[in-house]
Scaffold this motif. Structure first.
Motif, PDB file in Angstrom:
ATOM      1  N   SER A 148       0.834  -1.209   0.000  1.00  0.00           N
ATOM      2  CA  SER A 148       0.000   0.000   0.000  1.00  0.00           C
ATOM      3  C   SER A 148       0.869   1.259   0.000  1.00  0.00           C
ATOM      4  CB  SER A 148      -0.920  -0.020   1.220  1.00  0.00           C
ATOM      5  OG  SER A 148      -1.679   1.151   1.278  1.00  0.00           O
ATOM      6  N   ILE A 149       1.898   1.275   0.833  1.00  0.00           N
ATOM      7  CA  ILE A 149       2.808   2.423   0.877  1.00  0.00           C
ATOM      8  C   ILE A 149       3.486   2.623  -0.474  1.00  0.00           C
ATOM      9  CG2 ILE A 149       4.972   3.282   1.876  1.00  0.00           C
ATOM     10  CD1 ILE A 149       4.087   1.887   4.514  1.00  0.00           C
TER      11      ILE A 149
ATOM     12  N   ASN B 291       2.454   1.687  -3.416  1.00  0.00           N
ATOM     13  CA  ASN B 291       1.476   2.164  -4.395  1.00  0.00           C
ATOM     14  C   ASN B 291       1.200   3.657  -4.235  1.00  0.00           C
ATOM     15  OD1 ASN B 291       1.185  -0.331  -5.610  1.00  0.00           O
ATOM     16  ND2 ASN B 291      -0.541  -0.923  -4.327  1.00  0.00           N
ATOM     17  N   VAL B 292       1.017   4.106  -3.007  1.00  0.00           N
ATOM     18  CA  VAL B 292       0.748   5.524  -2.749  1.00  0.00           C
ATOM     19  C   VAL B 292       1.919   6.380  -3.214  1.00  0.00           C
ATOM     20  CG1 VAL B 292       0.499   7.251  -0.911  1.00  0.00           C
ATOM     21  CG2 VAL B 292      -0.884   5.171  -0.861  1.00  0.00           C
TER      22      VAL B 292
ATOM     23  N   ARG C  47       2.181   9.108  -6.460  1.00  0.00           N
ATOM     24  CA  ARG C  47       2.545  10.508  -6.204  1.00  0.00           C
ATOM     25  C   ARG C  47       3.807  10.909  -6.963  1.00  0.00           C
ATOM     26  NH1 ARG C  47      -1.721   9.598  -3.987  1.00  0.00           N
ATOM     27  NH2 ARG C  47      -2.671  10.803  -2.338  1.00  0.00           N
TER      28      ARG C  47
ATOM     29  N   SER D 261      -3.641   7.228   7.302  1.00  0.00           N
ATOM     30  CA  SER D 261      -4.284   7.452   6.007  1.00  0.00           C
ATOM     31  C   SER D 261      -3.241   7.885   4.976  1.00  0.00           C
ATOM     32  CB  SER D 261      -5.352   8.533   6.136  1.00  0.00           C
ATOM     33  OG  SER D 261      -4.736   9.781   6.408  1.00  0.00           O
ATOM     34  N   THR D 262      -3.642   7.885   3.727  1.00  0.00           N
ATOM     35  CA  THR D 262      -2.771   8.365   2.659  1.00  0.00           C
ATOM     36  C   THR D 262      -2.366   9.809   2.905  1.00  0.00           C
ATOM     37  OG1 THR D 262      -3.758   6.854   1.053  1.00  0.00           O
ATOM     38  CG2 THR D 262      -2.639   8.784   0.167  1.00  0.00           C
ATOM     39  N   SER D 263      -3.320  10.632   3.314  1.00  0.00           N
ATOM     40  CA  SER D 263      -2.994  12.040   3.551  1.00  0.00           C
ATOM     41  C   SER D 263      -2.026  12.190   4.728  1.00  0.00           C
ATOM     42  CB  SER D 263      -4.254  12.875   3.756  1.00  0.00           C
ATOM     43  OG  SER D 263      -4.979  12.418   4.860  1.00  0.00           O
ATOM     44  N   GLU D 264      -2.184  11.384   5.773  1.00  0.00           N
ATOM     45  CA  GLU D 264      -1.251  11.437   6.901  1.00  0.00           C
ATOM     46  C   GLU D 264       0.156  11.030   6.460  1.00  0.00           C
ATOM     47  OE1 GLU D 264      -4.068  10.531  10.760  1.00  0.00           O
ATOM     48  OE2 GLU D 264      -3.570   8.860   9.422  1.00  0.00           O
ATOM     49  N   LEU D 265       0.250  10.021   5.603  1.00  0.00           N
ATOM     50  CA  LEU D 265       1.540   9.601   5.074  1.00  0.00           C
ATOM     51  C   LEU D 265       2.188  10.733   4.280  1.00  0.00           C
ATOM     52  CD1 LEU D 265       3.751   7.502   4.387  1.00  0.00           C
ATOM     53  CD2 LEU D 265       2.278   6.725   2.508  1.00  0.00           C
ATOM     54  N   MET D 266       1.422  11.355   3.403  1.00  0.00           N
ATOM     55  CA  MET D 266       1.975  12.412   2.566  1.00  0.00           C
ATOM     56  C   MET D 266       2.390  13.634   3.385  1.00  0.00           C
ATOM     57  SD  MET D 266       2.138  10.763  -0.141  1.00  0.00           S
ATOM     58  CE  MET D 266       2.947  12.051  -1.083  1.00  0.00           C
TER      59      MET D 266
ATOM     60  N   GLN E 150       6.344  15.865  -5.200  1.00  0.00           N
ATOM     61  CA  GLN E 150       4.993  15.480  -4.783  1.00  0.00           C
ATOM     62  C   GLN E 150       3.989  15.956  -5.779  1.00  0.00           C
ATOM     63  OE1 GLN E 150       3.681  15.307  -0.724  1.00  0.00           O
ATOM     64  NE2 GLN E 150       5.625  16.205  -0.136  1.00  0.00           N
TER      65      GLN E 150
END
Length: 122
Positions: A16-17, A19-20, A24, A107-112, A122
């Motif tokens: 998952s990481i 892929n995200v 990006r 979440s994806t947003s927290e990761l980013m 980014q």
């Protein structure tokens, strides 16, 4: 291009990481344990390492200690991924030179948001 190494023993989270990060526009490198992650960090010199704290074999703390002891990898930022967000866990990582923590689940947003200060693409 910015390279991010994700060291995570949970295959689903690791994928998952990756892929995200790839979506990006970042180059994502993945390792299933600390031993492989340390080797990939030394070979690829990523711009950032995301590393699980609790892994079989070589823990995230041991990965960070090894990275900081090697002049080639000593300055690579590292963010710990952990389900344990106790003051003791955070203090241990800070003492070893961790650049941050991201608490699981995230979440994806927290990761980013967590990686934003360390990546340029980014």
């Amino acid at each position: 291009m910015t390279k991010v190494l994700a060291i995570e023993d949970d295959a689903l989270l690791r994928d998952s990481i990756v892929n995200v990060l790839t979506l990006r526009g970042l180059t994502a490198i993945a390792a299933e344990n600390g031993y492989v992650g340390l080797k990939l960090a030394q070979e690829n010199l990523p711009n950032l390492v995301l590393c699980d704290v609790r892994m079989p074999g070589l823990s995230g703390y041991e990965v960070l200690k090894s990275l900081r002891e090697d002049p080639n990898t000593a300055t690579i930022p590292l963010i710990f991924l952990t389900a344990e967000n106790t003051p003791e866990v955070m203090a241990m990582g800070a003492d070893l030179g961790a650049n941050g923590y991201l608490c699981k689940p995230f979440s994806t947003s927290e990761l980013m948001i967590a990686i934003a200060p360390f990546v340029s693409d980014q």
